[in-house]
Design an enzyme around this catalytic site. Structure first.
Site, PDB file in Angstrom:
ATOM      1  CG  ASP A 115      35.821  49.589 139.562  1.00  0.00           C
ATOM      2  OD1 ASP A 115      35.730  50.126 138.662  1.00  0.00           O
ATOM      3  OD2 ASP A 115      35.261  49.726 140.742  1.00  0.00           O
ATOM      4  CB  SER A 168      39.774  50.652 140.798  1.00  0.00           C
ATOM      5  OG  SER A 168      38.449  50.629 140.446  1.00  0.00           O
TER       6      SER A 168
HETATM    7  C1  GLA Z   1      32.479  51.879 140.974  1.00  0.00           C
HETATM    8  C2  GLA Z   1      32.108  50.380 140.894  1.00  0.00           C
HETATM    9  C3  GLA Z   1      31.979  50.073 139.337  1.00  0.00           C
HETATM   10  C4  GLA Z   1      31.253  50.965 138.659  1.00  0.00           C
HETATM   11  C5  GLA Z   1      31.482  52.380 138.796  1.00  0.00           C
HETATM   12  C6  GLA Z   1      30.504  53.357 138.246  1.00  0.00           C
HETATM   13  O1  GLA Z   1      33.571  52.001 140.566  1.00  0.00           O
HETATM   14  O2  GLA Z   1      33.248  49.431 141.495  1.00  0.00           O
HETATM   15  O3  GLA Z   1      31.579  48.693 139.174  1.00  0.00           O
HETATM   16  O4  GLA Z   1      29.597  50.576 138.838  1.00  0.00           O
HETATM   17  O5  GLA Z   1      31.466  52.736 140.182  1.00  0.00           O
HETATM   18  O6  GLA Z   1      30.434  52.948 136.949  1.00  0.00           O
END
Ligand code: GLA
Length: 362
Positions: free
Chosen positions: A153, A107
């Site tokens: 995230d 993230s």
């Molecule tokens: C990405 C997205 C999140 C979530 C994950 C899977 O990180 O940004 O919102 O959906 O995938 O859990």
């Protein structure tokens, strides 16, 4: 306020993957690795962004989706989403330093968006709470960047706490801290960055999101969070793909609650089988793994990890493995060796420790 420094962390997710966009539960925590933004107010309606890793961009406060692309879209998107929510921005100079590994599924882009959002709110003295920033960041991602992501995230980044995992409820947008200390049980949670990223990851993510939405509609409910009887729901679905996706989501939500109970009871070791079950479900039912992720999990388990699974959207990125502290090096060596034998890129390892969420630093 004319100047200041804000920062926001990347995240890992203990469990609860691909549940947030159907109103479900997840259990992420904030990492020590952060994106730091030094910000200065401007009054000429311009935003400048300088980043050590990515170079510089400049644009007016008012842009439209599509006008700024590349990494600058993550900043322009936040500016745009703040503007759309009614905030009057006069401009800013932003200097960005990120210690969150990029492209690792940790993230990094949400940490950038959260840090920028907090900086702009702080500089302009806006009356916007973190609960509102969760949606603002989602609008930036979905409508400006064009990535159909959920809320997990940014909630981890905004609400993270030291030595706590965060029980995210994506329907009610609540974030509840849960004690989470691996070290005092003699354990480490290792992040394996597989350094792989599939080209079609965004499209695959969007397809899964659509399938969940359509399955909820077919079942006559708002979203899959509302499934009370899994067998009954599965019997009412005709599409075998939808059956697999729904089975993953409903069982994954249940695993989150099991994990919370284990953490609250100090039974950290017992998280292992839940992690491994989550990975199997993401591999077989949700079909978001790639060989690098599966090989990592297999090699880690064979070398003694208590449990392991991919995290984030999938199609590359990182795996977490729960290991005895004394067994960490052998697990890392086994994964590195398996990667060498398969000709994969060299993986990177980090020990994950729950850290504090987005903050004003100066
Ligand atoms: C990405 C997205 C999140 C979530 C994950 C899977 O990180 O940004 O919102 O959906 O995938 O859990």
């Amino acid at each position: 306020m004319r100047t200041g420094t804000w920062s926001a962390p990347g995240r890992v997710n203990i469990i609860g993957e691909h549940t947030d966009y159907s109103g479900g539960l997840a259990l992420p925590f904030a990492l020590p690795q952060r994106t730091v933004v030094h910000a200065r107010l401007r009054d000429d309606g311009r935003i400048t962004v300088a980043s050590d890793g990515y170079g510089e961009v400049e644009f007016p406060v008012a842009t439209r989706p599509g006008e700024i692309t590349g990494w600058g879209a993550h900043v322009a998107g936040v500016v745009w989403a703040l503007g759309r929510s009614g905030a009057a921005l006069s401009g800013a100079d932003l200097r960005v330093h990120s210690a969150v590994p990029h492209g690792a599924g940790l993230s990094s882009s949400h940490s950038l968006e959260c840090a920028v959002a907090l900086a702009l709110v702080g500089l302009h003295d806006l009356d916007l709470g973190r609960d509102q920033l969760v949606r603002i960041v989602q609008h930036a991602e979905n409508e400006y960047v064009g990535a159909p992501t959920g809320v997990m995230d940014q909630m981890a980044s905004l609400y993270g706490e030291a030595d706590r995992a965060i029980l995210v409820d994506a329907r009610h947008l609540t974030a509840e801290p849960v004690p989470c200390d691996f070290a005092s049980s003699g354990l480490d949670l290792v992040i394996v960055d597989t350094r792989s990223r599939h080209r079609h990851a965004d499209g695959e993510y969007g397809a899964r999101r659509r399938t969940c939405h359509e399955a909820a509609e077919a079942l006559g409910m708002k979203d899959l969070r509302d499934v009370a009887d899994l067998d009954d729901a599965l019997a009412r679905l005709t599409d075998p793909v939808a059956v697999r996706r729904v089975r993953h989501v409903v069982r994954e939500n249940a695993r989150v609650l099991d994990a919370v109970e284990l953490l609250r009871g100090g039974r950290v070791r017992e998280l292992g089988p839940l992690l491994t079950a989550s990975h199997a479900s993401l591999r077989d039912d949700y079909e978001v793994t790639v060989p690098e992720l599966d090989v990592t999990v297999e090699a880690a388990l064979a070398a003694g990890a208590l449990g392991a699974r991919m995290i984030g959207g999938g199609f590359g990125g990182s795996v977490i493995a729960l290991v005895e502290q004394a067994g960490r090096k052998p697990v890392e060596a086994a994964v590195a060796d398996a990667f060498r034998r398969r000709g994969f890129a060299e993986p990177e390892f980090h020990v994950a420790r729950p850290s504090h969420g987005a903050s004003r630093d100066r």
